[in-house]
Scaffold this motif. Sequence first.
Motif, PDB file in Angstrom:
ATOM      1  N   ARG A 246       0.830  -1.217   0.000  1.00  0.00           N
ATOM      2  CA  ARG A 246       0.000   0.000   0.000  1.00  0.00           C
ATOM      3  C   ARG A 246       0.862   1.265   0.000  1.00  0.00           C
ATOM      4  O   ARG A 246       0.412   2.338  -0.407  1.00  0.00           O
ATOM      5  N   VAL A 247       2.135   1.125   0.456  1.00  0.00           N
ATOM      6  CA  VAL A 247       2.988   2.306   0.556  1.00  0.00           C
ATOM      7  C   VAL A 247       3.201   2.973  -0.802  1.00  0.00           C
ATOM      8  O   VAL A 247       3.403   4.190  -0.883  1.00  0.00           O
ATOM      9  N   SER A 251       1.180   9.324  -1.023  1.00  0.00           N
ATOM     10  CA  SER A 251       1.840  10.479  -1.624  1.00  0.00           C
ATOM     11  C   SER A 251       3.257  10.603  -1.104  1.00  0.00           C
ATOM     12  O   SER A 251       3.612  10.010  -0.077  1.00  0.00           O
ATOM     13  N   GLU A 252       4.076  11.381  -1.820  1.00  0.00           N
ATOM     14  CA  GLU A 252       5.444  11.587  -1.392  1.00  0.00           C
ATOM     15  C   GLU A 252       5.484  12.211  -0.003  1.00  0.00           C
ATOM     16  O   GLU A 252       6.327  11.867   0.826  1.00  0.00           O
ATOM     17  N   GLN A 253       4.563  13.145   0.258  1.00  0.00           N
ATOM     18  CA  GLN A 253       4.539  13.815   1.559  1.00  0.00           C
ATOM     19  C   GLN A 253       4.194  12.818   2.669  1.00  0.00           C
ATOM     20  O   GLN A 253       4.803  12.842   3.744  1.00  0.00           O
ATOM     21  N   GLU A 254       3.231  11.904   2.409  1.00  0.00           N
ATOM     22  CA  GLU A 254       2.867  10.916   3.424  1.00  0.00           C
ATOM     23  C   GLU A 254       4.038   9.969   3.708  1.00  0.00           C
ATOM     24  O   GLU A 254       4.280   9.588   4.859  1.00  0.00           O
ATOM     25  N   LYS A 255       4.762   9.576   2.677  1.00  0.00           N
ATOM     26  CA  LYS A 255       5.917   8.702   2.875  1.00  0.00           C
ATOM     27  C   LYS A 255       6.973   9.384   3.740  1.00  0.00           C
ATOM     28  O   LYS A 255       7.539   8.773   4.649  1.00  0.00           O
ATOM     29  N   LEU A 256       7.222  10.648   3.459  1.00  0.00           N
ATOM     30  CA  LEU A 256       8.241  11.365   4.218  1.00  0.00           C
ATOM     31  C   LEU A 256       7.816  11.585   5.656  1.00  0.00           C
ATOM     32  O   LEU A 256       8.631  11.497   6.578  1.00  0.00           O
ATOM     33  N   VAL A 257       6.535  11.839   5.885  1.00  0.00           N
ATOM     34  CA  VAL A 257       6.047  12.064   7.251  1.00  0.00           C
ATOM     35  C   VAL A 257       6.196  10.796   8.071  1.00  0.00           C
ATOM     36  O   VAL A 257       6.640  10.810   9.222  1.00  0.00           O
ATOM     37  N   SER A 262      11.260   8.317   0.719  1.00  0.00           N
ATOM     38  CA  SER A 262      10.243   8.098  -0.303  1.00  0.00           C
ATOM     39  C   SER A 262      10.558   6.914  -1.202  1.00  0.00           C
ATOM     40  O   SER A 262       9.727   6.512  -2.002  1.00  0.00           O
ATOM     41  N   ASN A 263      11.751   6.336  -1.053  1.00  0.00           N
ATOM     42  CA  ASN A 263      12.163   5.235  -1.908  1.00  0.00           C
ATOM     43  C   ASN A 263      12.122   3.930  -1.117  1.00  0.00           C
ATOM     44  O   ASN A 263      12.730   3.826  -0.048  1.00  0.00           O
ATOM     45  N   PHE A 264      11.413   2.918  -1.645  1.00  0.00           N
ATOM     46  CA  PHE A 264      11.273   1.627  -0.992  1.00  0.00           C
ATOM     47  C   PHE A 264      11.583   0.521  -1.994  1.00  0.00           C
ATOM     48  O   PHE A 264      10.778   0.243  -2.890  1.00  0.00           O
TER      49      PHE A 264
END
Length: 788
Positions: A246-247, A251-257, A262-264
């Motif tokens: 789901r990741v 959004s990029e902002q949600e990943k960073l928070v 942001s890279n997985f």
Amino acid sequence: MFSLKGTLRPRIVLLTALLIVLWNASAWHFTKQFFLSETHNSVEQETRLAHQRTDDLADSIRRNLNYLHGVPDVIGAISLSRAVAHRFGTSSTPAVLPYDEKRKLWTQDPQLNELSRYLALAEKALNVDLLYVMNAAGDCVASSNWDSTGTPIGSNYAERDYFKKNQMGQPGMQYAVGKTTHIPGLFFSSPIMVDGKFMGSVIAKANVPNLSFLLNSFDAFVTDNNGVIVLAHDKKLEMHALSDARVFKLSEQEKLVIYRRSNFPVLKIEPWNDPRFPSFLRIENKNIPQVMAAVKLPEYALQLHVNNEISAIPLLSQQATWFTFFIGALGSVVLMVLGGSALYFQSIKESRAQLWKKANFDTLTGLPNRDMFRDQLTQEIKKSDRSTLPLALLLIDLDQFKEVNDTLGHDIGDILLQRTVHRLLGCMRESDTVARLGGDEFTVVLSQLSDLSHIEDIAEKILSRLAEPFDLPDEIVHISASIGIALYPADASDADNMMKHADQAMYVAKKLGRNRYSYYEAALQAAAQKRLRLINDLRGALTENQFRVYFQPIVELKTNRVHKAEALIRWQHPVRGMVNPAEFIPLAEETRLIIEIGAWVRTESIAWCGRWSVLNPHGFQISVNRSPVEFMHDDVNDSVDTLIEDLRAQGLYGNNLVLEITEGLLLNADSRINQKLVALRDAGIGVSIDDFGTGYSSLSYLKKFDIDFLKIDQSFVRNLEHGSDDMALCEAIIVMAHKLELKVIAEGVETVQQRDLLALAGCDYVQGYLYSRPLPPEEFEKWLMARS
């Protein structure tokens, strides 16, 4: 006839060819069926094992998370947390002050500082990595690391999922990265509710690396509800994501928070290339098929995955092909059935035996592991009941093994363990059981003992053999062992209590000096409980001002002046009275409380030194003991800078302070020790070797390191007489020290004769009851003024 032969030959050839084809086809079919059957059995067995391991591991992780999740509830229930939360009210508007101002204001606030200090104690007692408290707006107002640069005080966490759950009155959990430390962790939170209103939150953070030990025995990993791997046996897989995670939809902002990245990378999991086994998986291009079991932990939005390698499958497949070729080439049904099948089933048996051995035996030493040993001990107890003959359990712990690992490396340590096992087995009877519990701990069961004197014979033999030098690659190593002995049925009625009592006896052997054995006594249980209570009392002794610093004068022999003293800690327990330092100092070192206690002693000692330097026309110098635990813990620059700041605050310099260390610290000292000693020398702070002559025979460190003083141990001074061995030793130490430009201090001087002999030998300083016993600072000051 000729024509008949001509006719039969092609028929024979055809029939032979047909029989060969049919036979090879039969052989191929037969082998394939057995291969598939055994493979399916192996797959079912490994799948069941994977599910069982998954459930067991899930229970362990759940218990740990339940414990961690309960920590905020406990902290949130205390009146201090509720009072702080009530103070900020229910406003959801963050403080408008700049971050630095908020942090300074809340760090220095008395009530918030009191809560932060409480959280610091709770963090250690509850074994978490960070505890902090937020108000209703999400501002962090108190933290267990309030006095460090990485404290979250002043930061706002209102965007975190767990805080949003708290606002609805629910506990929360989230995998996240710390704003200040940038260390990934699991955050557990509990709302602070007052009269049904949300006033704030308590958060406990457990760093992900600290929880990973649960996965060490399994090829397992844990994902969060976004499909990101947050825990893994293979550290390289952490922060990978499953292919359908789901990741990737965030959004990029949600990943960073959430993750501060942001890279997985995608963990590659794909079907095995054999369509006959659809449950097989290929993980990260590994060449061995695997099955995977998974279980959800819905209460924590996590999912546990356990991989089980089916290592027997490639071997079985190769053997199936080889058997088919072998049977077809021989052309014999008997050889096919009796030879090929026998070899085939033998390979299956060996594969199963390998799996069983891997589960029950230590891979390094080949000895039974902890689980296997527990079963064997239980069986031996049953045999003892039937035969009415007692048995003995010996718990063996290697002394100095950690030093071997730290100085020579784990490869040499492993070789040492293997050779230790060889020596242990050489001391045993065939009927005795030897096992490795883990690390450097071994156990021995001596069963069917008709003569109890055999126990001591074996124990002495073990100690003697292990004390012999080990000739390891490029190094000769000396170790010893401490042995605890428990008897059945005299000391315990079951296997668990046998192991516990043997462990207590082993601890006594270590306490008595190591390289010996000790029997369990009922008093050990009481002593263990007393020790635990003393540790608990010790944790609060510093904050409750139960410690005092006493001072014993050090007299210069040539002038009879006193411008030096040794600082000695004393513990005035509110119930036990004055506790012997020999009783609580080892516990403080073991629990690392000595770091805080030692810092307090140095601060107190420097403060009194500043006062006495003004009163004494010749100035004053304080000697303070520094534990090896403190010395290894200190950062080189921070430690020396702190000492210099404390000295300057009292109008003192580096030469007003001497740090006393032990010989053992320098025996196997690495570059870090040398760096710290050089830093102390550059700052003008003196270094003294305490109890010189009692520890080690190697004196090379005296010319290798910067040392200022040697303190002759009181055991040499106690029986000092003309022409005695102790006199010769003292003279030799003094001459050697002066050759190396070191000053000598003799401890334990109680008589005029001892003082005069030491003066005659050229000793520089003495201390002991001849002049004064250790005194409280006020009494010491009166004593000092009376001599001036």
